[in-house]
Design a protein around this motif. Structure first.
Motif, PDB file in Angstrom:
ATOM      1  N   SER A  30      -2.943  -8.928   2.672  1.00 11.30           N
ATOM      2  CA  SER A  30      -3.941  -9.269   3.684  1.00 11.30           C
ATOM      3  C   SER A  30      -4.539  -8.036   4.352  1.00 11.30           C
ATOM      4  O   SER A  30      -5.754  -7.871   4.384  1.00 11.30           O
ATOM      5  CB  SER A  30      -3.342 -10.196   4.738  1.00 11.30           C
ATOM      6  N   TYR A  31      -3.706  -7.157   4.847  1.00 17.44           N
ATOM      7  CA  TYR A  31      -4.201  -5.973   5.556  1.00 17.44           C
ATOM      8  C   TYR A  31      -4.560  -4.848   4.586  1.00 17.44           C
ATOM      9  O   TYR A  31      -5.619  -4.235   4.695  1.00 17.44           O
ATOM     10  CB  TYR A  31      -3.156  -5.490   6.565  1.00 17.44           C
ATOM     11  N   GLY A  32      -3.671  -4.602   3.632  1.00 17.28           N
ATOM     12  CA  GLY A  32      -3.889  -3.504   2.702  1.00 17.28           C
ATOM     13  C   GLY A  32      -5.081  -3.716   1.796  1.00 17.28           C
ATOM     14  O   GLY A  32      -6.027  -2.932   1.793  1.00 17.28           O
ATOM     15  N   PHE A  33      -5.048  -4.794   0.996  1.00 13.20           N
ATOM     16  CA  PHE A  33      -6.128  -5.043   0.045  1.00 13.20           C
ATOM     17  C   PHE A  33      -7.396  -5.523   0.728  1.00 13.20           C
ATOM     18  O   PHE A  33      -8.495  -5.208   0.291  1.00 13.20           O
ATOM     19  CB  PHE A  33      -5.709  -6.065  -1.002  1.00 13.20           C
ATOM     20  N   PRO A  39     -12.645  -0.537   0.243  1.00 12.66           N
ATOM     21  CA  PRO A  39     -13.626   0.333  -0.430  1.00 12.66           C
ATOM     22  C   PRO A  39     -13.233   0.695  -1.867  1.00 12.66           C
ATOM     23  O   PRO A  39     -14.094   0.815  -2.736  1.00 12.66           O
ATOM     24  CB  PRO A  39     -13.674   1.584   0.451  1.00 12.66           C
ATOM     25  N   LEU A  40     -11.942   0.852  -2.120  1.00 12.84           N
ATOM     26  CA  LEU A  40     -11.484   1.170  -3.475  1.00 12.84           C
ATOM     27  C   LEU A  40     -11.630  -0.030  -4.419  1.00 12.84           C
ATOM     28  O   LEU A  40     -11.786   0.137  -5.624  1.00 12.84           O
ATOM     29  CB  LEU A  40     -10.026   1.630  -3.451  1.00 12.84           C
ATOM     30  N   HIS A  45     -15.185  -6.832  -9.582  1.00 12.95           N
ATOM     31  CA  HIS A  45     -15.793  -8.106  -9.185  1.00 12.95           C
ATOM     32  C   HIS A  45     -14.966  -9.281  -9.692  1.00 12.95           C
ATOM     33  O   HIS A  45     -14.488  -9.286 -10.821  1.00 12.95           O
ATOM     34  CB  HIS A  45     -17.224  -8.211  -9.706  1.00 12.95           C
ATOM     35  N   ILE A  46     -14.800 -10.272  -8.824  1.00 14.57           N
ATOM     36  CA  ILE A  46     -14.085 -11.502  -9.162  1.00 14.57           C
ATOM     37  C   ILE A  46     -14.761 -12.650  -8.417  1.00 14.57           C
ATOM     38  O   ILE A  46     -15.034 -12.548  -7.222  1.00 14.57           O
ATOM     39  CB  ILE A  46     -12.579 -11.410  -8.799  1.00 14.57           C
ATOM     40  N   GLY A  47     -15.071 -13.703  -9.099  1.00 14.93           N
ATOM     41  CA  GLY A  47     -15.673 -14.874  -8.466  1.00 14.93           C
ATOM     42  C   GLY A  47     -17.010 -14.596  -7.805  1.00 14.93           C
ATOM     43  O   GLY A  47     -17.331 -15.211  -6.795  1.00 14.93           O
ATOM     44  N   PHE A  53     -13.202  -8.128  -0.796  1.00 15.32           N
ATOM     45  CA  PHE A  53     -13.674  -9.281  -0.016  1.00 15.32           C
ATOM     46  C   PHE A  53     -12.915 -10.538  -0.416  1.00 15.32           C
ATOM     47  O   PHE A  53     -12.555 -11.357   0.427  1.00 15.32           O
ATOM     48  CB  PHE A  53     -15.180  -9.479  -0.228  1.00 15.32           C
ATOM     49  N   TRP A  54     -12.657 -10.694  -1.713  1.00 13.62           N
ATOM     50  CA  TRP A  54     -11.924 -11.859  -2.184  1.00 13.62           C
ATOM     51  C   TRP A  54     -10.530 -11.910  -1.559  1.00 13.62           C
ATOM     52  O   TRP A  54     -10.076 -12.964  -1.117  1.00 13.62           O
ATOM     53  CB  TRP A  54     -11.815 -11.840  -3.716  1.00 13.62           C
TER      54      TRP A  54
END
Length: 87
Positions: A30-33, A39-40, A45-47, A53-54
């Motif tokens: 939740s916090y890390g990703f 930015p990394l 891209h997914i969905g 953002f996903w």
């Protein structure tokens, strides 16, 4: 069935270890990703949106649900190991 003092201490140490692992996974997703590493992850891209953002919108929720099921399953096994499971 009652648990003696030594078994009780071992049981709670194992319980806290499981909780710590679950919290680390939850924080990483939740916090890390979703925030720190977003930015990394922007190039993946997914969905129809980027992976960061996903994770912030859906991935962290799905991870949290998976953690709930994992914790329930693991605690049932731990309860059986220490003889405090419900019959």
């Amino acid at each position: 069935m009652s648990v003696n003092k030594h078994d009780s201490t071992s049981y709670w140490k194992a319980n806290v270890r499981i909780i710590t692992i679950c919290l680390v996974v939850w924080a990483l997703c939740s916090y890390g990703f979703g925030i720190v590493l977003r930015p990394l992850l922007a190039g993946i891209h997914i969905g129809g949106t980027d992976l960061g953002f996903w994770f912030a919108q859906q991935g962290s929720i799905l991870t949290f649900i998976a953690i709930i099921f994992f914790y329930s399953w693991r605690m049932n096994k731990l309860d059986e190991e220490f003889g405090v499971h419900e019959e």
